[in-house]
Design a protein around this motif. Structure first.
Motif, PDB file in Angstrom:
ATOM      1  N   VAL A   2       0.751  -1.072  -0.125  1.00 58.85           N
ATOM      2  CA  VAL A   2       0.086  -0.015  -0.041  1.00 58.85           C
ATOM      3  C   VAL A   2       1.038   1.330  -0.088  1.00 58.85           C
ATOM      4  CG1 VAL A   2      -1.902   1.359   1.113  1.00 58.85           C
ATOM      5  CG2 VAL A   2      -1.752  -1.203   1.429  1.00 58.85           C
ATOM      6  N   HIS A   3       0.791   2.191  -1.049  1.00 53.10           N
ATOM      7  CA  HIS A   3       1.503   3.271  -0.971  1.00 53.10           C
ATOM      8  C   HIS A   3       0.432   4.507  -0.399  1.00 53.10           C
ATOM      9  CE1 HIS A   3       4.722   1.652  -2.943  1.00 53.10           C
ATOM     10  NE2 HIS A   3       4.086   1.117  -3.891  1.00 53.10           N
ATOM     11  N   LEU A   4       1.019   5.337   0.446  1.00 47.96           N
ATOM     12  CA  LEU A   4       0.329   6.416   1.239  1.00 47.96           C
ATOM     13  C   LEU A   4       0.908   7.968   0.754  1.00 47.96           C
ATOM     14  CD1 LEU A   4      -0.416   4.754   4.364  1.00 47.96           C
ATOM     15  CD2 LEU A   4      -1.914   4.634   2.709  1.00 47.96           C
ATOM     16  N   ALA A  26      -4.587   1.513  -2.462  1.00 48.32           N
ATOM     17  CA  ALA A  26      -5.221   0.466  -2.309  1.00 48.32           C
ATOM     18  C   ALA A  26      -6.969   1.115  -1.962  1.00 48.32           C
ATOM     19  CB  ALA A  26      -4.811  -0.592  -1.353  1.00 48.32           C
ATOM     20  N   MET A  27      -7.822   0.259  -2.268  1.00 50.30           N
ATOM     21  CA  MET A  27      -9.256   0.415  -1.962  1.00 50.30           C
ATOM     22  C   MET A  27      -9.240   0.537  -0.427  1.00 50.30           C
ATOM     23  SD  MET A  27     -11.377  -1.836  -4.654  1.00 50.30           S
ATOM     24  CE  MET A  27     -12.759  -1.518  -3.908  1.00 50.30           C
ATOM     25  N   LEU A  28      -9.807   1.424  -0.037  1.00 54.59           N
ATOM     26  CA  LEU A  28      -9.751   1.681   1.449  1.00 54.59           C
ATOM     27  C   LEU A  28     -10.758   0.517   1.957  1.00 54.59           C
ATOM     28  CD1 LEU A  28     -10.236   5.367   1.855  1.00 54.59           C
ATOM     29  CD2 LEU A  28      -8.184   4.273   1.775  1.00 54.59           C
ATOM     30  N   LEU A  29     -11.822   0.216   1.304  1.00 58.52           N
ATOM     31  CA  LEU A  29     -12.439  -0.925   1.727  1.00 58.52           C
ATOM     32  C   LEU A  29     -11.608  -2.135   2.186  1.00 58.52           C
ATOM     33  CD1 LEU A  29     -15.595  -0.431  -0.061  1.00 58.52           C
ATOM     34  CD2 LEU A  29     -15.248   0.185   2.164  1.00 58.52           C
ATOM     35  N   SER A  70     -11.785  11.305   8.765  1.00 58.47           N
ATOM     36  CA  SER A  70     -12.836  10.810   7.958  1.00 58.47           C
ATOM     37  C   SER A  70     -12.371  10.072   6.335  1.00 58.47           C
ATOM     38  CB  SER A  70     -13.791  11.933   7.472  1.00 58.47           C
ATOM     39  OG  SER A  70     -13.074  13.037   6.739  1.00 58.47           O
ATOM     40  N   THR A  71     -13.071   9.516   5.988  1.00 57.58           N
ATOM     41  CA  THR A  71     -12.800   8.773   4.691  1.00 57.58           C
ATOM     42  C   THR A  71     -13.705   9.042   3.390  1.00 57.58           C
ATOM     43  OG1 THR A  71     -13.835   6.800   5.016  1.00 57.58           O
ATOM     44  CG2 THR A  71     -11.592   6.980   5.806  1.00 57.58           C
ATOM     45  N   ASP A  72     -12.894   8.944   2.282  1.00 55.50           N
ATOM     46  CA  ASP A  72     -13.926   9.078   0.992  1.00 55.50           C
ATOM     47  C   ASP A  72     -13.368   7.630   0.365  1.00 55.50           C
ATOM     48  OD1 ASP A  72     -14.680   9.624  -1.644  1.00 55.50           O
ATOM     49  OD2 ASP A  72     -14.551  11.773  -1.479  1.00 55.50           O
ATOM     50  N   ASN A  73     -14.258   7.045   0.381  1.00 57.81           N
ATOM     51  CA  ASN A  73     -14.020   5.736  -0.225  1.00 57.81           C
ATOM     52  C   ASN A  73     -13.822   5.577  -1.993  1.00 57.81           C
ATOM     53  OD1 ASN A  73     -13.808   4.458   2.241  1.00 57.81           O
ATOM     54  ND2 ASN A  73     -15.981   3.552   2.126  1.00 57.81           N
ATOM     55  N   ALA A  97      -1.717   2.773   7.331  1.00 54.28           N
ATOM     56  CA  ALA A  97      -2.778   1.779   6.970  1.00 54.28           C
ATOM     57  C   ALA A  97      -2.189   0.503   7.461  1.00 54.28           C
ATOM     58  CB  ALA A  97      -2.947   1.657   5.454  1.00 54.28           C
ATOM     59  N   VAL A  98      -3.472  -0.286   7.864  1.00 53.17           N
ATOM     60  CA  VAL A  98      -3.244  -1.732   8.357  1.00 53.17           C
ATOM     61  C   VAL A  98      -3.878  -2.681   7.330  1.00 53.17           C
ATOM     62  CG1 VAL A  98      -3.544  -3.667   9.919  1.00 53.17           C
ATOM     63  CG2 VAL A  98      -2.995  -0.996  10.864  1.00 53.17           C
ATOM     64  N   LEU A  99      -3.069  -3.410   6.690  1.00 56.85           N
ATOM     65  CA  LEU A  99      -3.672  -4.380   5.621  1.00 56.85           C
ATOM     66  C   LEU A  99      -3.124  -5.875   6.024  1.00 56.85           C
ATOM     67  CD1 LEU A  99      -5.394  -5.247   3.194  1.00 56.85           C
ATOM     68  CD2 LEU A  99      -3.339  -4.493   1.793  1.00 56.85           C
TER      69      LEU A  99
END
Length: 115
Positions: A2-4, A26-29, A70-73, A97-99
């Motif tokens: 994941v790149h942030l 990556a998709m936030l979901l 907050s997020t905007d998916n 991010a945790v994946l």
């Protein structure tokens, strides 16, 4: 992987506001949790705000009531609205991010609050 990429840092007077953004590759979901951490000079990095895929949020006492995550998916972006900023909020702010049990970090953005 994941790149942030964080953006939105800068210099602001005490009492002012800033909004930070973190664009994720990556998709936030898919991500279990996203959050914001900060590191002031000579101090350890502190994770102070998190949001789960289901939208549950948590905050450290130091920012509760002043900061909002907050997020905007649709845009795969996480935001941090910071109000009533204090000089002690000065730090480098990092997106997290945790994946699948792995932690990912952005490069950081500087926030400086002048008194």
């Amino acid at each position: 992987q994941v790149h942030l990429v964080e953006s939105g840092g800068g210099l602001v007077q005490a009492g002012g506001s800033l909004r930070l953004s973190c664009a994720a590759s990556a998709m936030l979901l898919r991500l279990r949790t996203m959050g914001w951490a900060r590191q002031a000079p000579g101090k350890q990095r502190e994770l102070f705000a998190t949001i789960t895929g289901g939208g549950s949020t948590s905050y450290a006492d130091s920012v509760k009531g002043r900061f909002t995550i907050s997020t905007d998916n649709a845009k795969n972006t996480v935001y941090l609205q910071m109000n009533s900023l204090k000089p002690e909020d000065t730090a480098v702010y990092y997106c997290n991010a945790v994946l699948m049990g792995n932690d990912y970090w952005g490069q950081g953005t500087q926030v400086t609050v002048s008194s």
